[in-house]
Design an enzyme around this catalytic site. Structure first.
Site, PDB file in Angstrom:
ATOM      1  N   SER A  60     -10.083 -13.747   3.190  1.00 25.15           N
ATOM      2  CA  SER A  60      -9.827 -13.026   4.437  1.00 25.15           C
ATOM      3  C   SER A  60      -9.062 -13.913   5.407  1.00 25.15           C
ATOM      4  O   SER A  60      -9.387 -15.085   5.590  1.00 25.15           O
ATOM      5  CB  SER A  60     -11.153 -12.597   5.077  1.00 25.15           C
ATOM      6  N   HIS A  85      -7.564   2.155   0.156  1.00 28.68           N
ATOM      7  CA  HIS A  85      -7.595   0.752   0.547  1.00 28.68           C
ATOM      8  C   HIS A  85      -6.670   0.380   1.713  1.00 28.68           C
ATOM      9  O   HIS A  85      -6.851  -0.656   2.339  1.00 28.68           O
ATOM     10  CB  HIS A  85      -7.212  -0.087  -0.677  1.00 28.68           C
ATOM     11  N   LYS A 127     -26.729 -22.856  -3.771  1.00 28.36           N
ATOM     12  CA  LYS A 127     -26.932 -23.340  -2.401  1.00 28.36           C
ATOM     13  C   LYS A 127     -27.943 -24.486  -2.371  1.00 28.36           C
ATOM     14  O   LYS A 127     -27.744 -25.480  -1.673  1.00 28.36           O
ATOM     15  CB  LYS A 127     -27.411 -22.189  -1.503  1.00 28.36           C
ATOM     16  N   LYS A 147     -27.563 -16.468  -5.612  1.00 29.79           N
ATOM     17  CA  LYS A 147     -26.799 -17.435  -4.819  1.00 29.79           C
ATOM     18  C   LYS A 147     -27.654 -18.573  -4.282  1.00 29.79           C
ATOM     19  O   LYS A 147     -27.125 -19.625  -3.906  1.00 29.79           O
ATOM     20  CB  LYS A 147     -26.093 -16.730  -3.666  1.00 29.79           C
ATOM     21  N   SER A 199     -13.042 -10.397  -6.313  1.00 24.72           N
ATOM     22  CA  SER A 199     -13.354 -10.353  -4.888  1.00 24.72           C
ATOM     23  C   SER A 199     -14.862 -10.356  -4.708  1.00 24.72           C
ATOM     24  O   SER A 199     -15.583  -9.671  -5.443  1.00 24.72           O
ATOM     25  CB  SER A 199     -12.761  -9.097  -4.241  1.00 24.72           C
ATOM     26  N   PRO A 227     -10.908   1.260  -4.441  1.00 31.58           N
ATOM     27  CA  PRO A 227     -12.168   0.821  -5.067  1.00 31.58           C
ATOM     28  C   PRO A 227     -13.263   1.881  -4.936  1.00 31.58           C
ATOM     29  O   PRO A 227     -13.253   2.726  -4.046  1.00 31.58           O
ATOM     30  CB  PRO A 227     -12.540  -0.433  -4.256  1.00 31.58           C
ATOM     31  N   SER A 229     -21.030 -24.382  -3.046  1.00 32.45           N
ATOM     32  CA  SER A 229     -20.653 -23.069  -2.522  1.00 32.45           C
ATOM     33  C   SER A 229     -20.967 -22.000  -3.569  1.00 32.45           C
ATOM     34  O   SER A 229     -20.471 -22.070  -4.696  1.00 32.45           O
ATOM     35  CB  SER A 229     -19.157 -23.035  -2.213  1.00 32.45           C
ATOM     36  N   PRO A 230     -21.790 -20.992  -3.236  1.00 36.32           N
ATOM     37  CA  PRO A 230     -22.085 -19.940  -4.216  1.00 36.32           C
ATOM     38  C   PRO A 230     -20.834 -19.233  -4.723  1.00 36.32           C
ATOM     39  O   PRO A 230     -20.720 -18.949  -5.916  1.00 36.32           O
ATOM     40  CB  PRO A 230     -23.002 -18.984  -3.440  1.00 36.32           C
ATOM     41  N   ARG A 267     -13.372 -24.685  -3.274  1.00 32.38           N
ATOM     42  CA  ARG A 267     -13.798 -24.531  -1.881  1.00 32.38           C
ATOM     43  C   ARG A 267     -12.702 -24.993  -0.925  1.00 32.38           C
ATOM     44  O   ARG A 267     -12.447 -24.360   0.107  1.00 32.38           O
ATOM     45  CB  ARG A 267     -15.083 -25.341  -1.649  1.00 32.38           C
ATOM     46  N   TYR A 325       0.808  -1.212   0.000  1.00 35.11           N
ATOM     47  CA  TYR A 325       0.000   0.000   0.000  1.00 35.11           C
ATOM     48  C   TYR A 325       0.846   1.269   0.000  1.00 35.11           C
ATOM     49  O   TYR A 325       0.882   2.011  -0.979  1.00 35.11           O
ATOM     50  CB  TYR A 325      -0.956   0.002   1.196  1.00 35.11           C
ATOM     51  N   THR A 378      -5.376 -10.445   4.099  1.00 37.43           N
ATOM     52  CA  THR A 378      -5.845 -11.304   3.020  1.00 37.43           C
ATOM     53  C   THR A 378      -4.804 -12.340   2.635  1.00 37.43           C
ATOM     54  O   THR A 378      -3.627 -12.208   2.937  1.00 37.43           O
ATOM     55  CB  THR A 378      -6.167 -10.485   1.751  1.00 37.43           C
ATOM     56  N   TYR A 406      -6.666 -14.203  -9.197  1.00 37.65           N
ATOM     57  CA  TYR A 406      -6.600 -13.815  -7.789  1.00 37.65           C
ATOM     58  C   TYR A 406      -8.010 -13.626  -7.254  1.00 37.65           C
ATOM     59  O   TYR A 406      -8.824 -12.919  -7.849  1.00 37.65           O
ATOM     60  CB  TYR A 406      -5.825 -12.498  -7.615  1.00 37.65           C
TER      61      TYR A 406
END
Length: 670
Positions: free
Chosen positions: A498, A385, A465, A461, A596, A161, A470-471, A546, A148, A507, A494
């Site tokens: 988290s 960010h 489910k 989503k 993301s 963002p 996994s959505p 997942r 950063y 991250t 990428y």
């Protein structure tokens, strides 16, 4: 932007935390900096040997908490250093889709050489583990400095963002200002929750998450310095009581907290906003556009700006930087192409302000939170960010929107309230030149950005489910398939994971492109493959994604570990291992899709620029019956198009629905 996110760099051995200065602000910074090596969408360093030679040493940076109240109520574990062999095996597996058979053999050899008993990898691993024993988070200070504060390209598009709120329809200026006033009050009420430690504890499954990022939202600013920017935080012992409102390029200090420490009410703030509008009808020079420039150029202009006019400019800067947040009341946007939907226009407005002839000068891009209120219902924010990830900001947005929805319209009589204070700037010839340069730079960047903010309404989503997938993994496979449709090859991808289950966690990279995802794409596009084969390949790819997601969130990914090993080598003056120049490493880390999930409960979507010039940025918000996407590419690359990717993504999602519905129906009958 660089097309290669690997670099050569050196780093020093000292750890510094700067003392609080006397102007109510805490400053974090160091004398030297180096870029990061392997990182997320925001890591757009100019990764080159020239960069490394310019700053051959670096001191670490240590966070200071901005509010002791908002913290996790339980003791969190430390971020682990993954086992070396585990990371190396993941590296080979994730590099495989991007290599020929002979290249894969070469990569395996170089990985084995790096990881052999008594080899350089084991030695660096031991040093990294030793570092982890001395810090509560072995990555945190490196990450702040290298990903950063050391980032030198403009934060606009490349790093900061935009977040588009649900679109509004303002019938007149008063409706717009009422919405702005309610946004301010909602944000202030949320800050009270943070300060009192009453923000509900975030959890991942049963695991509590680090909550300190919530304390780094308000009263935070990134100031330009060479070679490393500095973060300033409001002193909790003497917190700011004002925000800054900017209109027509005029900045105003607006008091919003009374002597009892409580927010002023909506009526008082509304009258102050009207005062701002009435006293800024003629546009001022776009001083704020300087904050959109390359960080080194902005730093030079910043020093000049601070010195002019016997400290008047310096005081204006200090009031902006110490404010809780900025709120921009924008002018009307220019005419946009008819094919561009309102949400896309709003996304561009939040991301960069649409240029020097529109609202890019009506900004201070260094503020962590900058709410933006357009004339016709384009509302949202832009956020710097470095202090926090997107999810705490999205949670704040949800709170504010619920507050706005709960407000009732009332007839407002005259009220007694403080008068906003203009924050003037005086310019000389040098600053005029800096503004002209920054204007040309932002206009060039605006022209380069290709954005499409899109709502996929086929399903949301709930569908994956209901079919026990996994959505997030399902959506990631749709993104892989969309890229494969367009380009005929897999995309190194990428995705943000988290690591907030660890103290100071930020991250890790989810490497969404895998052997399984590549097989799925090929199978889906094979006209000879059966529906059953397609369904099985989808399930396998979703499960593989997942699995990697869970490992990454536990600190067991590839990218941060490789970063740590390389930085340790450079701290000790060790020559960069050959592993880092191997095609298996460089190709698997050149992320042509940067993605993301930023979940919200409303029709909102976050947006940002791609990691590489020939790449795609894809942020998404999965709702029960629709999926909000913001796709961004760069016009400089003729091979990419936001609209083409949206079309391919829609086709992929519908094809996957057909496969899942057909096979699920058969299975249910059996």
């Amino acid at each position: 932007m660089s097309s290669n996110i690997m670099c050569e760099c050196m780093t020093g051995r000292e750890d510094h935390t700067l003392s609080p200065p006397t102007n109510m602000l805490r400053t974090i910074g160091t004398m030297n900096q180096i870029p990061s090596l392997i990182g997320p969408q925001i890591d757009r360093m100019l990764m080159s040997s020239v960069f490394a030679k310019r700053w051959p040493h670096s001191s670490a940076v240590t966070w200071q908490s901005t509010a002791a109240a908002q913290k996790t109520d339980v003791t969190l574990p430390q971020l682990p250093v993954p086992p070396l062999q585990s990371t190396l095996q993941k590296l080979i597996k994730t590099a495989k889709p991007h290599l020929s058979a002979s290249e894969l053999c070469d990569t395996i050899k170089i990985v084995e050489e790096f990881g052999k008993t008594g080899g350089i990898g084991e030695k660096l691993q031991a040093k990294l583990e030793k570092r982890a024993q001395t810090k509560h988070n072995w990555l945190e200070d490196w990450w702040l400095a290298y990903s950063y504060l050391g980032f030198r390209s403009p934060v606009v598009v490349h790093s900061s963002p935009g977040l588009v709120f649900p679109l509004q329809d303002f019938k007149d200026v008063n409706e717009r200002l009422v919405y702005a006033a309610r946004t301010i009050v909602g944000a202030l009420n949320y800050k009270l929750l943070i300060d009192s430690g009453r923000v509900p504890q975030d959890k991942q499954g049963n695991n509590p998450l680090d909550m300190v990022q919530y304390s780094r939202i308000f009263g935070v600013n990134r100031a330009p310095h060479i070679p490393l920017d500095k973060l300033t935080f409001a002193d909790p012992k003497c917190p700011p009581k004002h925000i800054v409102v900017v209109h027509n390029n005029h900045f105003f200090k607006v008091p919003v907290i009374n002597e009892r420490g409580l927010p002023l009410d909506e009526k008082e703030i509304l009258f102050m906003l009207k005062y701002v509008i009435d006293n800024s009808k003629v546009a001022a020079p776009p001083v704020g556009i300087l904050s959109s420039a390359h960080r080194d150029e902005w730093s030079k202009a910043y020093k000049e700006l601070s010195c002019v006019n016997n400290g008047v400019n310096k005081r204006s800067i200090e009031e902006i930087e110490s404010a809780l947040f900025v709120l921009a009341l924008d002018q009307k946007n220019p005419e946009m192409p008819k094919i561009m939907n309102r949400r896309t226009v709003a996304a561009l407005q939040m991301l960069h302000g649409l240029g020097s002839f529109s609202n890019s000068g009506n900004r201070w891009f260094d503020k962590t939170i900058q709410f933006i209120i357009g004339t016709h219902g384009e509302v949202g924010l832009c956020y710097e960010h470095s202090p926090a990830e997107g999810q705490p900001v999205a949670v704040m947005m949800d709170f504010i929107l619920k507050h706005i929805a709960s407000c009732k319209n009332e007839f407002v009589k005259e009220v007694t309230c403080p008068r906003p204070e203009p924050l003037p700037f005086v310019l000389n010839n040098a600053l005029q030149c800096h503004i002209e340069d920054a204007s040309r730079e932002i206009d060039s960047l605006v022209a380069n950005v290709d954005m499409n903010a899109h709502s996929f309404k086929g399903y949301g989503k709930d569908f994956p489910k209901q079919n026990k997938m996994s959505p997030d993994s399902y959506i990631q496979m749709a993104m892989q398939l969309a890229f494969f449709r367009l380009h005929g090859l897999p995309a190194a991808t990428y995705e943000t994971a988290s690591t907030r289950m660890f103290l100071g966690g930020r991250t890790e990279t989810i490497r969404s492109c895998s052997e399984e995802s590549t097989h799925f794409c090929k199978t889906m596009l094979d006209s000879c493959a059966s529906l059953d084969d397609k369904f099985k390949s989808l399930k396998t790819a979703v499960n593989a994604h997942r699995s990697y997601t869970m490992e990454a969130s536990k600190g067991q990914g590839v990218d941060r570990h490789l970063l740590g090993l390389k930085l340790i080598a450079q701290e000790d003056g060790v020559e960069t291992p050959a592993l880092y120049s191997d095609p298996g490493v460089t190709r698997s880390a050149r992320m042509r899709i940067s993605s993301s999930q930023v979940a919200a409960s409303v029709e909102a979507v976050m947006c940002y620029g791609p990691l590489v010039p020939d790449g795609y940025a894809c942020c998404y918000n999965p709702l029960p019956q629709q999926i909000m996407f913001a796709i961004c590419t760069m016009n400089e690359c003729p091979e990419t198009s936001a609209q083409a990717y949206v079309d391919a993504l829609e086709a992929s999602l519908f094809d996957m629905q057909k496969v899942v519905s057909s096979c699920s129906s058969v299975q249910s009958k059996l």
